[in-house]
Design a protein around this motif. Structure first.
Motif, mmCIF file in Angstrom:
data_model
loop_
_atom_site.group_PDB
_atom_site.id
_atom_site.type_symbol
_atom_site.label_atom_id
_atom_site.label_comp_id
_atom_site.label_asym_id
_atom_site.label_seq_id
_atom_site.Cartn_x
_atom_site.Cartn_y
_atom_site.Cartn_z
ATOM 1 N N ASP A 181 61.405 29.232 32.287
ATOM 2 C CA ASP A 181 62.632 28.453 32.202
ATOM 3 C C ASP A 181 62.230 27.560 31.357
ATOM 4 O O ASP A 181 62.952 26.892 30.877
ATOM 5 C CB ASP A 181 64.051 28.242 32.951
ATOM 6 C CG ASP A 181 65.217 28.987 33.103
ATOM 7 O OD1 ASP A 181 65.029 29.833 32.768
ATOM 8 O OD2 ASP A 181 64.679 29.035 34.144
ATOM 9 N N GLU A 182 60.905 27.082 31.373
ATOM 10 C CA GLU A 182 59.738 25.922 30.662
ATOM 11 C C GLU A 182 60.081 25.907 29.235
ATOM 12 O O GLU A 182 60.264 25.416 28.382
ATOM 13 C CB GLU A 182 58.900 25.897 30.685
ATOM 14 C CG GLU A 182 58.525 25.168 32.069
ATOM 15 C CD GLU A 182 57.045 25.187 32.196
ATOM 16 O OE1 GLU A 182 56.196 25.078 31.870
ATOM 17 O OE2 GLU A 182 56.578 24.499 33.840
ATOM 18 N N VAL A 183 59.873 27.364 29.081
ATOM 19 C CA VAL A 183 60.835 27.582 27.357
ATOM 20 C C VAL A 183 61.733 27.798 26.435
ATOM 21 O O VAL A 183 61.899 27.803 25.107
ATOM 22 C CB VAL A 183 59.730 29.192 26.652
ATOM 23 C CG1 VAL A 183 58.777 29.434 27.195
ATOM 24 C CG2 VAL A 183 60.779 29.646 27.504
ATOM 25 N N LEU A 184 62.496 27.175 27.676
ATOM 26 C CA LEU A 184 64.264 27.144 26.669
ATOM 27 C C LEU A 184 64.057 26.417 26.453
ATOM 28 O O LEU A 184 64.003 24.711 25.894
ATOM 29 C CB LEU A 184 64.806 27.283 28.319
ATOM 30 C CG LEU A 184 65.005 28.027 28.784
ATOM 31 C CD1 LEU A 184 66.341 28.810 30.557
ATOM 32 C CD2 LEU A 184 65.230 29.569 28.015
ATOM 33 N N GLY A 185 65.358 26.433 25.523
ATOM 34 C CA GLY A 185 65.911 24.900 24.093
ATOM 35 C C GLY A 185 65.451 24.675 22.857
ATOM 36 O O GLY A 185 66.364 24.595 22.531
ATOM 37 N N ASN A 186 65.245 26.298 23.189
ATOM 38 C CA ASN A 186 64.525 26.286 21.431
ATOM 39 C C ASN A 186 65.424 27.365 21.210
ATOM 40 O O ASN A 186 65.561 28.359 21.544
ATOM 41 C CB ASN A 186 63.256 26.762 20.640
ATOM 42 C CG ASN A 186 62.733 27.099 19.998
ATOM 43 O OD1 ASN A 186 62.770 27.641 18.937
ATOM 44 N ND2 ASN A 186 62.099 25.382 18.895
#
Length: 243
Positions: A176-181
């Motif tokens: 989930d660290e890659v989320l946001g983009n």
């Protein structure tokens, strides 16, 4: 603190070029992984899940908001979570802080929502306090248990064909660290970015990159623009149309 070597501009450029080769390898591997993700089998969702929303009750199909794809992030916000009622889980709150304008994701027929056990009045109060704008629903049944997010945060991806809903992907923990983009969200969906350069199954919707991009307040108001510049013949991912 022991610093790395201090070098000349020429040596720095050479070191950067060496690193760039490895970075491109990682990017190509990421593209290949996303292509494999688009070929994941679909799992039918037959349970009639119900959620509370700002406008009343809605089922899982309703969360799509009329779009083809759905991404559901399970955020730990509620009376039994540390920080309530002023805050939610610190990690989930960081994820929420990373979410930008969703118009670009919506333009690719994809909806992102958050879901928690907190009641709607508490969610609305917290959204206003923290400046969050994403759609946020209340879980009222076994949705979180059934999809592996009852004890830890996680992201589930769905697609629908008519009235039938299918689960296509799941990611949690450090994933989930890659989320946001916008790109990271689209890369986890069954249809992907829907751009011509992608390795997708035959018949999947695809269009040239850059042409569908727009200002977040202008989608649907004009013909897609053609991006400037000539395509790089040595870059298979560069699908810019020639001028």
């Amino acid at each position: 603190m022991h610093t790395p070597p201090i070098v000349s501009a020429q040596d720095w450029a050479a070191a950067h070029q060496q690193l760039l080769v490895k970075e491109k390898e990682v990017m190509r591997a990421h593209d290949a992984l996303a292509a494999q993700r688009r070929r994941m089998p679909w799992l039918p969702v037959d349970t009639e899940y119900q959620f509370d929303g700002p406008d009343g009750k809605v089922d899982l199909l309703g969360l799509f908001q009329g779009r083809r794809q759905l991404i559901v992030y399970r955020a730990f916000v509620g009376p039994d979570i540390d920080g309530w009622p002023d805050h939610g889980c610190r990690g989930c709150s960081m994820i929420a802080d990373h979410i930008g304008n969703l118009a670009h994701l919506n333009a690719r027929d994809t909806t992102l929502v958050f879901a928690s056990r907190a009641p709607q009045p508490g969610i609305e109060r917290l959204k206003e306090r923290m400046g969050w704008q994403m759609p946020w629903y209340t879980i009222t049944d076994s949705f979180d248990v059934d999809f592996g997010v009852d004890e830890w945060h996680g992201t589930n991806v769905f697609i629908h064909d008519g009235d039938r809903v299918f689960r296509t992907y799941f990611i949690n923990q450090r994933g989930d660290e890659v989320l946001g983009n916008t790109w990271s969200f689209l890369d986890m969906t069954p249809l992907g970015r829907q751009e011509l350069w992608e390795d997708s199954p035959e018949g999947y919707p695809q269009s040239p990159p850059y042409e569908w991009w727009d200002w977040h307040d202008s989608y649907g108001e004009r013909e897609p623009s053609r991006w400037f510049g000539e395509p790089d013949p040595n870059d298979p991912n560069d699908q810019r149309p020639p001028r």
